[in-house]
Write a protein that holds these residues in place. Structure first.
Motif, PDB file in Angstrom:
ATOM      1  N   PRO A  79      41.528  31.733  50.926  1.00 56.33           N
ATOM      2  CA  PRO A  79      40.934  31.382  51.789  1.00 56.33           C
ATOM      3  C   PRO A  79      39.394  31.599  52.234  1.00 56.33           C
ATOM      4  CG  PRO A  79      42.959  32.383  52.423  1.00 56.33           C
ATOM      5  CD  PRO A  79      42.885  32.595  51.255  1.00 56.33           C
ATOM      6  N   THR A  80      38.992  32.714  51.775  1.00 60.83           N
ATOM      7  CA  THR A  80      37.669  33.175  52.052  1.00 60.83           C
ATOM      8  C   THR A  80      37.169  34.322  51.090  1.00 60.83           C
ATOM      9  OG1 THR A  80      38.334  35.328  53.336  1.00 60.83           O
ATOM     10  CG2 THR A  80      38.027  33.237  54.710  1.00 60.83           C
ATOM     11  N   LEU A  81      35.870  34.429  50.972  1.00 61.71           N
ATOM     12  CA  LEU A  81      35.214  35.419  50.151  1.00 61.71           C
ATOM     13  C   LEU A  81      35.695  36.739  50.440  1.00 61.71           C
ATOM     14  CD1 LEU A  81      33.330  36.394  48.043  1.00 61.71           C
ATOM     15  CD2 LEU A  81      31.427  36.325  49.702  1.00 61.71           C
ATOM     16  N   GLU A  86      39.614  41.267  48.583  1.00 63.09           N
ATOM     17  CA  GLU A  86      40.570  41.830  48.897  1.00 63.09           C
ATOM     18  C   GLU A  86      41.756  41.705  47.336  1.00 63.09           C
ATOM     19  OE1 GLU A  86      43.301  41.527  52.367  1.00 63.09           O
ATOM     20  OE2 GLU A  86      41.151  41.683  53.212  1.00 63.09           O
ATOM     21  N   TRP A  87      41.622  40.520  46.871  1.00 61.38           N
ATOM     22  CA  TRP A  87      42.254  40.261  45.774  1.00 61.38           C
ATOM     23  C   TRP A  87      41.687  40.977  44.537  1.00 61.38           C
ATOM     24  CZ3 TRP A  87      46.900  38.526  44.271  1.00 61.38           C
ATOM     25  CH2 TRP A  87      47.524  37.607  45.381  1.00 61.38           C
ATOM     26  N   HIS A  90      43.219  44.420  44.579  1.00 64.65           N
ATOM     27  CA  HIS A  90      44.607  44.505  43.929  1.00 64.65           C
ATOM     28  C   HIS A  90      44.725  44.444  42.591  1.00 64.65           C
ATOM     29  CE1 HIS A  90      48.484  43.447  43.758  1.00 64.65           C
ATOM     30  NE2 HIS A  90      48.249  42.224  43.343  1.00 64.65           N
ATOM     31  N   LEU A  91      43.818  43.263  42.026  1.00 67.50           N
ATOM     32  CA  LEU A  91      44.050  43.324  40.422  1.00 67.50           C
ATOM     33  C   LEU A  91      43.192  44.621  39.841  1.00 67.50           C
ATOM     34  CD1 LEU A  91      42.528  39.427  40.234  1.00 67.50           C
ATOM     35  CD2 LEU A  91      44.974  40.395  40.144  1.00 67.50           C
ATOM     36  N   ASP A  92      42.300  45.223  40.524  1.00 67.87           N
ATOM     37  CA  ASP A  92      41.811  46.404  39.796  1.00 67.87           C
ATOM     38  C   ASP A  92      42.913  47.397  40.126  1.00 67.87           C
ATOM     39  OD1 ASP A  92      39.426  45.049  39.311  1.00 67.87           O
ATOM     40  OD2 ASP A  92      38.486  46.065  41.230  1.00 67.87           O
ATOM     41  N   ALA A  93      43.622  47.562  41.099  1.00 66.33           N
ATOM     42  CA  ALA A  93      44.574  48.563  41.335  1.00 66.33           C
ATOM     43  C   ALA A  93      45.782  48.272  40.488  1.00 66.33           C
ATOM     44  CB  ALA A  93      45.053  48.575  42.715  1.00 66.33           C
ATOM     45  N   GLU A  94      46.112  47.162  40.041  1.00 66.87           N
ATOM     46  CA  GLU A  94      46.980  46.705  38.824  1.00 66.87           C
ATOM     47  C   GLU A  94      46.478  46.735  37.434  1.00 66.87           C
ATOM     48  OE1 GLU A  94      50.319  46.111  39.468  1.00 66.87           O
ATOM     49  OE2 GLU A  94      50.369  46.213  41.829  1.00 66.87           O
ATOM     50  N   GLY A  95      45.554  47.108  37.376  1.00 68.46           N
ATOM     51  CA  GLY A  95      45.107  47.415  35.962  1.00 68.46           C
ATOM     52  C   GLY A  95      44.653  46.066  35.366  1.00 68.46           C
ATOM     53  N   GLN A  96      44.438  45.116  35.833  1.00 71.47           N
ATOM     54  CA  GLN A  96      44.372  43.775  35.395  1.00 71.47           C
ATOM     55  C   GLN A  96      43.059  43.480  35.269  1.00 71.47           C
ATOM     56  OE1 GLN A  96      47.227  41.534  34.474  1.00 71.47           O
ATOM     57  NE2 GLN A  96      48.168  43.321  35.054  1.00 71.47           N
ATOM     58  N   ALA A  97      42.546  43.099  34.088  1.00 73.37           N
ATOM     59  CA  ALA A  97      41.490  42.515  33.689  1.00 73.37           C
ATOM     60  C   ALA A  97      40.816  41.289  34.195  1.00 73.37           C
ATOM     61  CB  ALA A  97      41.246  42.408  32.029  1.00 73.37           C
ATOM     62  N   HIS A  98      39.407  41.144  34.690  1.00 66.91           N
ATOM     63  CA  HIS A  98      39.390  39.923  35.371  1.00 66.91           C
ATOM     64  C   HIS A  98      37.803  39.963  35.289  1.00 66.91           C
ATOM     65  CE1 HIS A  98      38.386  41.707  39.279  1.00 66.91           C
ATOM     66  NE2 HIS A  98      39.330  42.648  39.118  1.00 66.91           N
ATOM     67  N   SER A  99      37.155  38.812  35.665  1.00 68.63           N
ATOM     68  CA  SER A  99      35.554  38.549  35.730  1.00 68.63           C
ATOM     69  C   SER A  99      35.115  39.337  36.798  1.00 68.63           C
ATOM     70  CB  SER A  99      35.302  37.020  35.810  1.00 68.63           C
ATOM     71  OG  SER A  99      35.777  36.548  36.967  1.00 68.63           O
ATOM     72  N   GLY A 100      35.855  39.579  38.055  1.00 71.72           N
ATOM     73  CA  GLY A 100      35.069  40.070  38.941  1.00 71.72           C
ATOM     74  C   GLY A 100      34.758  38.939  39.998  1.00 71.72           C
ATOM     75  N   ARG A 122      42.926  31.330  37.592  1.00 72.74           N
ATOM     76  CA  ARG A 122      41.932  31.791  38.434  1.00 72.74           C
ATOM     77  C   ARG A 122      42.207  31.540  39.901  1.00 72.74           C
ATOM     78  NH1 ARG A 122      36.657  28.907  35.662  1.00 72.74           N
ATOM     79  NH2 ARG A 122      37.024  29.983  33.511  1.00 72.74           N
ATOM     80  N   LEU A 123      41.471  32.424  40.630  1.00 74.55           N
ATOM     81  CA  LEU A 123      41.463  32.599  42.138  1.00 74.55           C
ATOM     82  C   LEU A 123      40.212  32.034  42.632  1.00 74.55           C
ATOM     83  CD1 LEU A 123      43.035  35.986  42.575  1.00 74.55           C
ATOM     84  CD2 LEU A 123      44.205  33.985  42.446  1.00 74.55           C
ATOM     85  N   TYR A 124      40.113  31.075  43.412  1.00 73.29           N
ATOM     86  CA  TYR A 124      38.949  30.346  43.906  1.00 73.29           C
ATOM     87  C   TYR A 124      39.263  29.896  45.400  1.00 73.29           C
ATOM     88  CZ  TYR A 124      35.063  27.308  42.889  1.00 73.29           C
ATOM     89  OH  TYR A 124      33.774  26.700  42.545  1.00 73.29           O
TER      90      TYR A 124
END
Length: 137
Positions: A79-81, A86-87, A90-100, A122-124
């Motif tokens: 929904p929002t920035l 928060e996502w 969460h991804l960082d806490a799960e150790g999931q690599a992502h672009s930021g 992707r999350l948009y």
């Protein structure tokens, strides 16, 4: 003619249904809504988010999953920035690599998140960037 009303579901191929159920549940917080078995063997599932606003189906098709590795067939709406931040946490806490968090054409997104088969999810944001700026604070 009656207008279309959005997506009923999106289906992705996976190489291992059970491994993918675990990943999509832990990382994207999706729960199994429907199981599809053939000759008593689990071959697919429909996953739903807790709000019931999204359904993503997974079908065991290893060859097709391999062909999609590195491709980004779907962007899930956030929904929002602030929710995207928060996502990211969460991804960082799960150790999931992502672009930021990055700027997209109309909102912000997280790219580089890959499922066990290397398919990028992707999350948009639905929230749009202000026309004058747009940089995440």
């Amino acid at each position: 003619m009656v207008a279309l009303g959005g997506f009923h579901h999106v289906k992705l191929p996976v190489s291992d249904v059970r491994k993918s159920i675990e990943w999509y549940g832990r990382v994207l917080r999706l729960d199994v809504a429907i199981e599809f078995a053939e000759a008593g063997v689990l071959r697919g599932v429909a996953l739903r988010d807790p709000a019931g606003s999204l359904m993503l189906a997974l079908r065991e098709e290893p060859e097709r999953a391999a062909q999609l590795a590195g491709f980004d067939p779907v962007a899930l709406a956030v929904p929002t920035l602030d929710a995207l931040r928060e996502w990211a946490a969460h991804l960082d806490a799960e150790g999931q690599a992502h672009s930021g968090i990055a700027e997209g054409s109309i909102g912000w997104l997280i790219a580089g998140l890959t499922d066990p088969d290397g398919i990028e999810i992707r999350l948009y944001t639905i929230e749009k960037k202000p026309s004058s700026s747009g940089a995440p604070a």
